[in-house]
Design an enzyme around this catalytic site. Structure first.
Site, PDB file in Angstrom:
ATOM      1  N   HIS A 120       0.850  -1.201   0.000  1.00  0.00           N
ATOM      2  CA  HIS A 120       0.000   0.000   0.000  1.00  0.00           C
ATOM      3  C   HIS A 120       0.877   1.239   0.000  1.00  0.00           C
ATOM      4  O   HIS A 120       2.083   1.144   0.262  1.00  0.00           O
ATOM      5  CB  HIS A 120      -0.885   0.021   1.255  1.00  0.00           C
ATOM      6  CG  HIS A 120      -0.058   0.140   2.506  1.00  0.00           C
ATOM      7  ND1 HIS A 120       0.448  -0.959   3.177  1.00  0.00           N
ATOM      8  CD2 HIS A 120       0.402   1.220   3.185  1.00  0.00           C
ATOM      9  CE1 HIS A 120       1.167  -0.554   4.195  1.00  0.00           C
ATOM     10  NE2 HIS A 120       1.169   0.767   4.232  1.00  0.00           N
ATOM     11  N   HIS A 132       5.557   5.894  -1.140  1.00  0.00           N
ATOM     12  CA  HIS A 132       6.389   4.701  -1.295  1.00  0.00           C
ATOM     13  C   HIS A 132       5.632   3.465  -0.841  1.00  0.00           C
ATOM     14  O   HIS A 132       4.754   3.553   0.015  1.00  0.00           O
ATOM     15  CB  HIS A 132       7.697   4.845  -0.493  1.00  0.00           C
ATOM     16  CG  HIS A 132       7.495   4.844   0.978  1.00  0.00           C
ATOM     17  ND1 HIS A 132       7.153   5.968   1.690  1.00  0.00           N
ATOM     18  CD2 HIS A 132       7.558   3.841   1.897  1.00  0.00           C
ATOM     19  CE1 HIS A 132       7.029   5.663   2.973  1.00  0.00           C
ATOM     20  NE2 HIS A 132       7.265   4.382   3.128  1.00  0.00           N
TER      21      HIS A 132
END
Ligand code: 2AM
Length: 181
Positions: free
Chosen positions: A40, A127
């Site tokens: 995620h 990220h």
């Protein structure tokens, strides 16, 4: 309960990331490798939140998603936190800053601060964490690898519950809101 807001990734993107992780794992070996269904993009980590405050966060999530237009993001480079030569985290992120992602983080940050949550000190850097290492690893030979990950369509926000377990975190979505725009 331990909570964070995030952007979930489509199956196709998670699969491509899992392939990247597999190759890295061959080169890096042991570490705590995130399982692909947990990949995620964190938008805002909240930490432990008393149950009675969850309703306010659900309202904030809904409102923020409504004010956000869908956008796309190309996850294209590997990186290491705090630094590639001695990394505790291996991640994949976009090649350049995403104005849209920053905007989403900023709107959510303002809204959670208005609820009295302390400000987030870390910069909003999109990220996806692939692995965490107890002993820092030198990733310098990996960070220039060319990646071919399908473009990620960012079209919803999720309030995620995280339960820490010895075998890895268990994530459960509490709510997911499609972006309005
Ligand atoms: P990370 O991937 O860079 O570790 C759930 O823990 C998510 O919230 C992770 O993606 C993690 O980011 C993020 N996060 C941000 N701040 C955190 C903190 N102080 N403790 C744990 N997770 C944090």
């Amino acid at each position: 309960m331990r909570l964070f807001f995030c952007v979930e990734l489509e199956e196709e993107v998670r699969q491509a990331l899992a392939e990247v992780a597999k190759r890295c794992r061959g080169a890096l070996g042991n570490g705590s490798w995130v399982s692909p269904e947990n990949y995620h993009l964190t938008v805002r980590f909240l930490g432990e939140v008393p149950e009675e405050r969850v309703k306010e966060l659900l309202d904030v999530g809904e409102e923020t998603a409504r004010a956000t237009a869908p956008f796309s993001l190309v996850l294209a480079v590997l990186g290491g936190f705090p630094q590639p030569k001695a990394a505790r985290v291996l991640w994949v992120g976009p090649r350049k800053e995403s104005v849209e992602f920053q905007g989403l983080c900023r709107r959510l940050e303002m809204a959670v601060q208005a609820l009295g949550f302390p400000p987030e000190k870390k910069e909003a850097l999109p990220h996806v964490t692939l692995a965490r290492f107890k002993t820092p690893k030198d990733l310098r030979s990996l960070v220039h690898t060319e990646l071919a990950i399908p473009e990620a369509q960012v079209k919803s926000l999720t309030l995620m519950r995280s339960e820490l377990r010895p075998e890895g975190a268990k994530y459960t979505p509490l709510a997911r809101w499609e972006f309005g725009g």
